[in-house]
Design a protein around this motif. Structure first.
Motif, PDB file in Angstrom:
ATOM      1  N   UNK A 254     -31.142 -30.966  -9.140  1.00 49.96           N
ATOM      2  CA  UNK A 254     -31.627 -31.392  -7.829  1.00 49.96           C
ATOM      3  C   UNK A 254     -30.483 -31.428  -6.812  1.00 49.96           C
ATOM      4  N   UNK A 255     -29.324 -31.926  -7.223  1.00 52.02           N
ATOM      5  CA  UNK A 255     -28.185 -31.957  -6.320  1.00 52.02           C
ATOM      6  C   UNK A 255     -27.776 -30.544  -5.895  1.00 52.02           C
ATOM      7  N   UNK A 256     -27.779 -29.634  -6.846  1.00 47.08           N
ATOM      8  CA  UNK A 256     -27.436 -28.244  -6.522  1.00 47.08           C
ATOM      9  C   UNK A 256     -28.460 -27.651  -5.561  1.00 47.08           C
ATOM     10  N   UNK A 257     -29.742 -27.936  -5.785  1.00 47.08           N
ATOM     11  CA  UNK A 257     -30.795 -27.419  -4.915  1.00 47.08           C
ATOM     12  C   UNK A 257     -30.623 -27.970  -3.497  1.00 47.08           C
ATOM     13  N   UNK A 258     -30.379 -29.283  -3.370  1.00 47.11           N
ATOM     14  CA  UNK A 258     -30.205 -29.882  -2.048  1.00 47.11           C
ATOM     15  C   UNK A 258     -28.956 -29.330  -1.356  1.00 47.11           C
ATOM     16  N   UNK A 259     -27.895 -29.115  -2.128  1.00 46.83           N
ATOM     17  CA  UNK A 259     -26.671 -28.552  -1.561  1.00 46.83           C
ATOM     18  C   UNK A 259     -26.945 -27.155  -0.995  1.00 46.83           C
ATOM     19  N   UNK A 260     -27.701 -26.342  -1.742  1.00 44.95           N
ATOM     20  CA  UNK A 260     -28.048 -25.007  -1.270  1.00 44.95           C
ATOM     21  C   UNK A 260     -28.893 -25.070  -0.003  1.00 44.95           C
ATOM     22  N   UNK A 261     -29.859 -25.989   0.041  1.00 43.05           N
ATOM     23  CA  UNK A 261     -30.700 -26.135   1.228  1.00 43.05           C
ATOM     24  C   UNK A 261     -29.868 -26.535   2.446  1.00 43.05           C
ATOM     25  N   UNK A 262     -28.927 -27.438   2.242  1.00 44.18           N
ATOM     26  CA  UNK A 262     -28.069 -27.841   3.345  1.00 44.18           C
ATOM     27  C   UNK A 262     -27.217 -26.681   3.845  1.00 44.18           C
ATOM     28  N   UNK A 263     -26.641 -25.931   2.912  1.00 45.39           N
ATOM     29  CA  UNK A 263     -25.794 -24.812   3.296  1.00 45.39           C
ATOM     30  C   UNK A 263     -26.598 -23.722   4.004  1.00 45.39           C
ATOM     31  N   UNK A 264     -27.849 -23.524   3.609  1.00 42.23           N
ATOM     32  CA  UNK A 264     -28.711 -22.546   4.282  1.00 42.23           C
ATOM     33  C   UNK A 264     -28.959 -22.949   5.731  1.00 42.23           C
ATOM     34  N   UNK A 265     -29.045 -24.247   5.978  1.00 38.94           N
ATOM     35  CA  UNK A 265     -29.278 -24.739   7.334  1.00 38.94           C
ATOM     36  C   UNK A 265     -27.978 -24.910   8.117  1.00 38.94           C
ATOM     37  N   UNK A 266     -26.858 -24.572   7.509  1.00 40.13           N
ATOM     38  CA  UNK A 266     -25.580 -24.644   8.202  1.00 40.13           C
ATOM     39  C   UNK A 266     -24.967 -26.039   8.229  1.00 40.13           C
ATOM     40  N   UNK A 267     -25.366 -26.886   7.308  1.00 40.97           N
ATOM     41  CA  UNK A 267     -24.835 -28.251   7.238  1.00 40.97           C
ATOM     42  C   UNK A 267     -24.002 -28.369   5.973  1.00 40.97           C
ATOM     43  N   UNK A 268     -22.768 -28.822   6.149  1.00 41.41           N
ATOM     44  CA  UNK A 268     -21.937 -29.003   4.964  1.00 41.41           C
ATOM     45  C   UNK A 268     -22.213 -30.388   4.383  1.00 41.41           C
ATOM     46  N   UNK A 269     -22.086 -30.551   3.079  1.00 44.20           N
ATOM     47  CA  UNK A 269     -22.301 -31.868   2.467  1.00 44.20           C
ATOM     48  C   UNK A 269     -21.364 -32.937   3.035  1.00 44.20           C
TER      49      UNK A 269
ATOM     50  N   UNK B 178     -32.880 -40.967 -27.527  1.00 41.77           N
ATOM     51  CA  UNK B 178     -32.297 -41.597 -26.342  1.00 41.77           C
ATOM     52  C   UNK B 178     -31.211 -40.717 -25.736  1.00 41.77           C
ATOM     53  N   UNK B 179     -30.377 -40.143 -26.601  1.00 44.03           N
ATOM     54  CA  UNK B 179     -29.308 -39.273 -26.133  1.00 44.03           C
ATOM     55  C   UNK B 179     -29.872 -38.026 -25.462  1.00 44.03           C
ATOM     56  N   UNK B 180     -30.910 -37.458 -26.062  1.00 44.55           N
ATOM     57  CA  UNK B 180     -31.530 -36.266 -25.477  1.00 44.55           C
ATOM     58  C   UNK B 180     -32.174 -36.582 -24.131  1.00 44.55           C
ATOM     59  N   UNK B 181     -32.825 -37.735 -24.030  1.00 44.46           N
ATOM     60  CA  UNK B 181     -33.462 -38.130 -22.769  1.00 44.46           C
ATOM     61  C   UNK B 181     -32.408 -38.330 -21.690  1.00 44.46           C
ATOM     62  N   UNK B 182     -31.310 -38.990 -22.029  1.00 50.48           N
ATOM     63  CA  UNK B 182     -30.234 -39.227 -21.065  1.00 50.48           C
ATOM     64  C   UNK B 182     -29.630 -37.904 -20.601  1.00 50.48           C
ATOM     65  N   UNK B 183     -29.411 -36.992 -21.528  1.00 49.23           N
ATOM     66  CA  UNK B 183     -28.854 -35.686 -21.177  1.00 49.23           C
ATOM     67  C   UNK B 183     -29.820 -34.910 -20.288  1.00 49.23           C
ATOM     68  N   UNK B 184     -31.114 -34.978 -20.588  1.00 47.14           N
ATOM     69  CA  UNK B 184     -32.111 -34.278 -19.781  1.00 47.14           C
ATOM     70  C   UNK B 184     -32.161 -34.843 -18.364  1.00 47.14           C
ATOM     71  N   UNK B 185     -32.080 -36.164 -18.230  1.00 51.32           N
ATOM     72  CA  UNK B 185     -32.069 -36.788 -16.907  1.00 51.32           C
ATOM     73  C   UNK B 185     -30.841 -36.370 -16.115  1.00 51.32           C
ATOM     74  N   UNK B 186     -29.689 -36.312 -16.771  1.00 55.70           N
ATOM     75  CA  UNK B 186     -28.457 -35.898 -16.102  1.00 55.70           C
ATOM     76  C   UNK B 186     -28.552 -34.445 -15.653  1.00 55.70           C
TER      77      UNK B 186
ATOM     78  N   UNK C 209     -31.338 -32.791 -14.978  1.00 53.40           N
ATOM     79  CA  UNK C 209     -32.310 -32.744 -13.889  1.00 53.40           C
ATOM     80  C   UNK C 209     -31.683 -33.209 -12.575  1.00 53.40           C
ATOM     81  N   UNK C 210     -30.879 -34.252 -12.630  1.00 49.09           N
ATOM     82  CA  UNK C 210     -30.213 -34.757 -11.437  1.00 49.09           C
ATOM     83  C   UNK C 210     -29.228 -33.727 -10.892  1.00 49.09           C
ATOM     84  N   UNK C 211     -28.467 -33.089 -11.780  1.00 48.42           N
ATOM     85  CA  UNK C 211     -27.508 -32.065 -11.357  1.00 48.42           C
ATOM     86  C   UNK C 211     -28.223 -30.880 -10.721  1.00 48.42           C
TER      87      UNK C 211
END
Length: 133
Positions: free
Chosen positions: A57-72, A43-51, A53-55
């Motif tokens: 994805x957030x980093x990827x979306x942040x990079x995509x926004x910055x590439x398009x000139x949009x700040x978070x 359970x602990x490993x699954x929770x850590x893996x989900x966290x 994965x979420x981090x």
């Protein structure tokens, strides 16, 4: 923590309890505890893996926004919908007039707790309508 769980953490208590038990029973308890521990680790490993994965994805979306000139910050501000602005309601008009203990004239809307001088007058036989403005 319950008394039984705290005694499980104490080696002396465990030894005292184990003296009165058969070896087969102790082996069965050990096997069940191993299962519980492995389930919790999974359970602990699954929770850590989900966290993680979420981090990622957030980093990827942040990079995509910055590439398009949009700040978070711009993105979070654009999501706010101009909703109904709450305005403070006007105070209610007074309905009753009474004199307090200091002989000062006071007013009461009729809502909330009844003022003590009005309450005392009602207890003495007066009617609330006697205080109407």
């Amino acid at each position: 923590m319950s008394l039984s769980l705290s005694s499980l953490k104490n080696i002396r208590s465990l030894r005292a309890q184990a003296r009165n038990m058969a070896t087969e029973d102790l082996a069965e308890i050990l096997a069940k505890l191993k299962i519980v521990v492995s389930e919790r680790r999974e359970e602990t490993q699954i929770t850590a893996a989900e966290a993680r994965e979420k981090a990622e994805k957030l980093a990827m979306y942040r990079e995509l926004l910055l590439e398009d000139g949009i700040s978070p910050a711009e993105l979070s501000q654009s999501g706010k919908v101009a909703g109904k602005i709450k305005t403070k309601r006007a105070p209610r008009p007074a309905k009753y007039k009474y004199t307090d203990v200091n002989n000062e004239v006071r007013f009461w809307t009729g809502q909330g707790r009844t003022p003590k001088p009005v309450q005392q007058a009602i207890e003495q036989g007066r009617v609330l309508d006697d205080f109407l403005i």
